[in-house]
Design a protein around this motif. Sequence first.
Motif, PDB file in Angstrom:
ATOM      1  N   ILE A  52       0.835  -1.209   0.000  1.00 44.98           N
ATOM      2  CA  ILE A  52       0.000   0.000   0.000  1.00 44.98           C
ATOM      3  C   ILE A  52       0.868   1.257   0.000  1.00 44.98           C
ATOM      4  O   ILE A  52       1.939   1.269   0.603  1.00 44.98           O
ATOM      5  CB  ILE A  52      -0.981  -0.002   1.198  1.00 44.98           C
ATOM      6  CG1 ILE A  52      -2.021   1.095   1.031  1.00 44.98           C
ATOM      7  CG2 ILE A  52      -0.256   0.133   2.511  1.00 44.98           C
ATOM      8  CD1 ILE A  52      -3.250   0.908   1.903  1.00 44.98           C
ATOM      9  N   CYS A  53       0.391   2.263  -0.708  1.00 46.85           N
ATOM     10  CA  CYS A  53       1.102   3.547  -0.737  1.00 46.85           C
ATOM     11  C   CYS A  53       0.654   4.379   0.466  1.00 46.85           C
ATOM     12  O   CYS A  53      -0.535   4.605   0.673  1.00 46.85           O
ATOM     13  CB  CYS A  53       0.816   4.291  -2.033  1.00 46.85           C
ATOM     14  SG  CYS A  53       1.445   5.986  -2.007  1.00 46.85           S
ATOM     15  N   ASP A  54       1.623   4.825   1.265  1.00 46.25           N
ATOM     16  CA  ASP A  54       1.329   5.608   2.471  1.00 46.25           C
ATOM     17  C   ASP A  54       0.625   6.917   2.148  1.00 46.25           C
ATOM     18  O   ASP A  54      -0.104   7.457   2.981  1.00 46.25           O
ATOM     19  CB  ASP A  54       2.630   5.958   3.203  1.00 46.25           C
ATOM     20  CG  ASP A  54       3.140   4.779   4.002  1.00 46.25           C
ATOM     21  OD1 ASP A  54       2.349   3.854   4.254  1.00 46.25           O
ATOM     22  OD2 ASP A  54       4.322   4.794   4.375  1.00 46.25           O
ATOM     23  N   ASP A  55       0.864   7.432   0.958  1.00 46.63           N
ATOM     24  CA  ASP A  55       0.329   8.750   0.615  1.00 46.63           C
ATOM     25  C   ASP A  55      -1.083   8.675   0.056  1.00 46.63           C
ATOM     26  O   ASP A  55      -2.012   9.217   0.614  1.00 46.63           O
ATOM     27  CB  ASP A  55       1.252   9.421  -0.410  1.00 46.63           C
ATOM     28  CG  ASP A  55       2.102  10.487   0.242  1.00 46.63           C
ATOM     29  OD1 ASP A  55       2.328  10.375   1.464  1.00 46.63           O
ATOM     30  OD2 ASP A  55       2.525  11.417  -0.465  1.00 46.63           O
ATOM     31  N   CYS A  56      -1.235   7.987  -1.074  1.00 42.79           N
ATOM     32  CA  CYS A  56      -2.542   7.989  -1.735  1.00 42.79           C
ATOM     33  C   CYS A  56      -3.375   6.784  -1.334  1.00 42.79           C
ATOM     34  O   CYS A  56      -4.530   6.672  -1.738  1.00 42.79           O
ATOM     35  CB  CYS A  56      -2.370   8.042  -3.254  1.00 42.79           C
ATOM     36  SG  CYS A  56      -1.590   6.581  -3.949  1.00 42.79           S
ATOM     37  N   LYS A  57      -2.795   5.866  -0.535  1.00 42.76           N
ATOM     38  CA  LYS A  57      -3.497   4.667  -0.044  1.00 42.76           C
ATOM     39  C   LYS A  57      -3.891   3.708  -1.163  1.00 42.76           C
ATOM     40  O   LYS A  57      -4.745   2.849  -0.981  1.00 42.76           O
ATOM     41  CB  LYS A  57      -4.752   5.018   0.780  1.00 42.76           C
ATOM     42  CG  LYS A  57      -4.525   6.055   1.855  1.00 42.76           C
ATOM     43  CD  LYS A  57      -3.580   5.559   2.926  1.00 42.76           C
ATOM     44  CE  LYS A  57      -3.368   6.622   4.000  1.00 42.76           C
ATOM     45  NZ  LYS A  57      -2.099   6.463   4.702  1.00 42.76           N
ATOM     46  N   ILE A 103       5.913   4.397  -0.765  1.00 39.89           N
ATOM     47  CA  ILE A 103       5.369   5.482  -1.574  1.00 39.89           C
ATOM     48  C   ILE A 103       5.370   5.039  -3.026  1.00 39.89           C
ATOM     49  O   ILE A 103       6.386   4.566  -3.523  1.00 39.89           O
ATOM     50  CB  ILE A 103       6.236   6.760  -1.439  1.00 39.89           C
ATOM     51  CG1 ILE A 103       6.576   7.060   0.018  1.00 39.89           C
ATOM     52  CG2 ILE A 103       5.559   7.954  -2.107  1.00 39.89           C
ATOM     53  CD1 ILE A 103       5.411   7.457   0.874  1.00 39.89           C
ATOM     54  N   CYS A 104       4.245   5.187  -3.704  1.00 34.13           N
ATOM     55  CA  CYS A 104       4.168   4.736  -5.085  1.00 34.13           C
ATOM     56  C   CYS A 104       4.841   5.744  -6.029  1.00 34.13           C
ATOM     57  O   CYS A 104       5.115   6.876  -5.649  1.00 34.13           O
ATOM     58  CB  CYS A 104       2.722   4.492  -5.504  1.00 34.13           C
ATOM     59  SG  CYS A 104       1.790   5.988  -5.841  1.00 34.13           S
ATOM     60  N   LYS A 105       5.072   5.280  -7.237  1.00 37.82           N
ATOM     61  CA  LYS A 105       5.782   6.063  -8.239  1.00 37.82           C
ATOM     62  C   LYS A 105       5.116   7.418  -8.468  1.00 37.82           C
ATOM     63  O   LYS A 105       5.775   8.449  -8.547  1.00 37.82           O
ATOM     64  CB  LYS A 105       5.801   5.257  -9.550  1.00 37.82           C
ATOM     65  CG  LYS A 105       7.000   5.513 -10.416  1.00 37.82           C
ATOM     66  CD  LYS A 105       7.169   4.430 -11.458  1.00 37.82           C
ATOM     67  CE  LYS A 105       6.314   4.695 -12.679  1.00 37.82           C
ATOM     68  NZ  LYS A 105       6.452   3.655 -13.718  1.00 37.82           N
ATOM     69  N   GLU A 106       3.786   7.373  -8.573  1.00 35.13           N
ATOM     70  CA  GLU A 106       3.033   8.596  -8.851  1.00 35.13           C
ATOM     71  C   GLU A 106       3.224   9.643  -7.756  1.00 35.13           C
ATOM     72  O   GLU A 106       3.427  10.815  -8.034  1.00 35.13           O
ATOM     73  CB  GLU A 106       1.546   8.259  -8.961  1.00 35.13           C
ATOM     74  CG  GLU A 106       0.925   8.699 -10.265  1.00 35.13           C
ATOM     75  CD  GLU A 106      -0.470   8.112 -10.381  1.00 35.13           C
ATOM     76  OE1 GLU A 106      -1.385   8.711  -9.786  1.00 35.13           O
ATOM     77  OE2 GLU A 106      -0.610   7.061 -11.020  1.00 35.13           O
ATOM     78  N   CYS A 107       3.140   9.189  -6.514  1.00 36.51           N
ATOM     79  CA  CYS A 107       3.281  10.125  -5.392  1.00 36.51           C
ATOM     80  C   CYS A 107       4.699  10.673  -5.301  1.00 36.51           C
ATOM     81  O   CYS A 107       4.898  11.827  -4.965  1.00 36.51           O
ATOM     82  CB  CYS A 107       2.889   9.461  -4.076  1.00 36.51           C
ATOM     83  SG  CYS A 107       1.116   9.143  -3.984  1.00 36.51           S
ATOM     84  N   ILE A 108       5.671   9.841  -5.600  1.00 37.85           N
ATOM     85  CA  ILE A 108       7.053  10.314  -5.589  1.00 37.85           C
ATOM     86  C   ILE A 108       7.212  11.410  -6.637  1.00 37.85           C
ATOM     87  O   ILE A 108       7.799  12.454  -6.391  1.00 37.85           O
ATOM     88  CB  ILE A 108       8.043   9.159  -5.858  1.00 37.85           C
ATOM     89  CG1 ILE A 108       8.038   8.188  -4.676  1.00 37.85           C
ATOM     90  CG2 ILE A 108       9.469   9.698  -6.085  1.00 37.85           C
ATOM     91  CD1 ILE A 108       8.872   6.951  -4.898  1.00 37.85           C
TER      92      ILE A 108
HETATM   93 ZN    ZN Z   1       0.713   6.914  -3.944  1.00 34.82          ZN
END
Ligand code: ZN
Length: 135
Positions: free
Chosen positions: A84-89, A123-128
């Motif tokens: 899971i991505c901590d930012d966008c979930k 953190i996923c690629k998009e959020c980075i």
């Molecule tokens: Zn994300």
Amino acid sequence: MESGRNTKQKQLILSILKDAELPMSINEIYAKVVDQLPKIAKSTIYRNIDALLSQNLIDKYHLNDNEVFYRIKSDRNEHKHFVICDDCKKVFDLPSCPIHEIESTMEEEGFLIKKHQIQISGICKECIGKSKNKY
Ligand SMILES: [Zn+2]
Ligand SMILES: [Zn+2]
């Protein structure tokens, strides 16, 4: 009829999870169920989910600091893990399960493994990409 109603609720939860494809939290499931059954209590949903779990029709995951997520199984032997991505979930599939090898080794030692979990967050690629300075 109590049992008939329960079946209908279970079918509804199953179809919601089927549409979702990725794991859903109890709050997400609740929001969708209430759309169709406005009077349903959260405890009833929990009870239905427990029944679906014991029938092996859905899977339970601890993601996002132990928040519980549920996901439908396409078949009863299906085995998957998620990140899971901590930012966008957003939830991503783990490409494979590295635990089975460890399990076989343990079982050779006589330990009977009943289940396992993998918990990975990041953190996923998009959020980075969106916040380069943050990470
Ligand atoms: Zn994300
Ligand atoms: Zn596994």
